[in-house]
Design an enzyme around this catalytic site. Structure first.
Site, PDB file in Angstrom:
ATOM      1  N   TYR A 167      79.125  68.092  81.050  1.00  0.00           N
ATOM      2  CA  TYR A 167      80.668  67.618  81.184  1.00  0.00           C
ATOM      3  C   TYR A 167      81.705  68.322  80.359  1.00  0.00           C
ATOM      4  O   TYR A 167      81.827  68.121  79.320  1.00  0.00           O
ATOM      5  CB  TYR A 167      80.666  66.089  80.971  1.00  0.00           C
ATOM      6  CG  TYR A 167      81.992  65.351  81.431  1.00  0.00           C
ATOM      7  CD1 TYR A 167      82.844  65.938  81.912  1.00  0.00           C
ATOM      8  CD2 TYR A 167      82.124  64.003  80.971  1.00  0.00           C
ATOM      9  CE1 TYR A 167      84.137  65.251  82.330  1.00  0.00           C
ATOM     10  CE2 TYR A 167      83.044  63.294  81.322  1.00  0.00           C
ATOM     11  CZ  TYR A 167      84.423  64.094  81.889  1.00  0.00           C
ATOM     12  OH  TYR A 167      85.178  63.046  82.065  1.00  0.00           O
ATOM     13  N   LYS A 169      79.875  68.921  85.275  1.00  0.00           N
ATOM     14  CA  LYS A 169      81.117  68.569  86.047  1.00  0.00           C
ATOM     15  C   LYS A 169      82.286  69.145  85.339  1.00  0.00           C
ATOM     16  O   LYS A 169      82.296  69.203  84.179  1.00  0.00           O
ATOM     17  CB  LYS A 169      81.263  67.082  85.634  1.00  0.00           C
ATOM     18  CG  LYS A 169      82.522  66.269  85.872  1.00  0.00           C
ATOM     19  CD  LYS A 169      82.627  64.813  85.461  1.00  0.00           C
ATOM     20  CE  LYS A 169      84.313  64.264  85.781  1.00  0.00           C
ATOM     21  NZ  LYS A 169      84.345  62.843  85.327  1.00  0.00           N
TER      22      LYS A 169
END
Length: 297
Positions: free
Chosen positions: A137, A166
């Site tokens: 992330y 992400k």
């Protein structure tokens, strides 16, 4: 290892509802049922939108367990387990695995501003201590550190269970270069609402959009339209969602999303400090946008 083929589409970063200062477990279960009924493809528990830094270790683990129990395998459950402390992240990740989640979302450690070598060792160390798919992330605006393409490539080569990332990153050039380097079998998810459709167009696997908390059916439909090759309809929906996307970020996420869900009668709009309720003028602006989408009277 979980079935990573399911980790596609609208993976909604669920808010954590509170009532009178405590976690609203019943409200949380209700949100999960609503999300599944609305067509969301997966749920992220205690991601940024879930106020993880305001939760205790025990609350986070309790949310993982309840999400797995309520979902009953109908959609994948992804646990946000990242912190800025390596051992705590490992403990949360192992607890999430024991709770039965399908994958982990591990954020770049915030505040510390580690080097690329530090990031490589951090994520590799976590990956070696769990047996679950891991989604990295990258959110430079909140962490003050940026996970570079070369580092992601090293991690993918070293850790078979690191299966995607992400990117809450407005640098669309970076996302293009990431997909080009990794190949489109590496799952790249947009964490920026206005880039959800563009990331799908260049080969992304889906998105983690806070807007999915408020309008889950249409946010999920964006992915479904692209998957069906209905590009013009998807493009139209992308622009249809734009005013709501903007309204949900007029103050720090997840304050507007929880305020909206409060207006919709889904949960209490409570947030935990240091977040605070929205300013009255922004509440009214949000109210007008929700009315335009027929979400409230």
């Amino acid at each position: 290892m979980s079935d990573i083929a399911r980790l596609r589409g609208s993976l909604v970063p669920l808010v954590t509802p509170f009532r009178d200062g405590a976690v609203d477990w019943e409200g949380f279960a209700g949100l999960i049922e609503w999300q599944i009924a609305s067509g969301s493809h997966g749920l992220v528990i205690t991601g940024t939108t879930g106020e993880p830094s305001a939760l205790t270790f025990e609350e986070r683990v309790g949310l993982y367990r309840l999400a797995v129990e309520v979902a009953r395998g109908r959609v994948p459950i992804i646990a946000g387990t990242g912190t800025n402390n390596f051992e705590e992240t490992v403990r949360l990740s192992q607890a999430a695995q024991a709770a039965g989640v399908d994958a982990l979302l591990v954020v770049v450690p915030y505040y510390v501003r580690p080097s690329q070598e530090g990031l490589f060792r951090y994520f590799k160390g976590i990956a070696e201590r769990v047996d679950l798919p891991i989604i990295l992330y990258n959110i430079p605006g909140r962490t003050a550190a940026h996970l570079e393409v070369d580092t992601v490539a090293r991690l993918r080569e070293a850790c078979p269970n690191i299966i995607g990332i992400k990117e809450a990153n407005k640098d669309f050039e970076h996302i293009n270069r990431l997909l080009h380097r990794m190949g489109r079998d590496f799952r790249v998810y947009s964490g920026i609402e206005l880039l959800c459709f563009p990331v799908l167009a260049i080969g992304g696997a889906g998105y983690v959009s806070a807007t999915g908390n408020v309008l889950p059916d249409r946010v999920a439909r964006l992915y479904d339209l692209v998957a069906a090759g209905r590009w013009r309809e998807a493009q139209d929906l992308h622009y249809e969602l734009l005013p709501l996307n903007d309204a949900l970020f007029i103050e720090t996420n997840p304050v507007p999303a929880k305020t909206a869900l409060g207006m919709m009668g889904k949960i209490s709009p409570e947030v935990r400090l240091p977040l605070a309720p929205m300013r009255p003028e922004n509440v009214e602006r949000l109210r007008q946008v929700l009315r335009a989408y027929s979400l409230i009277p």
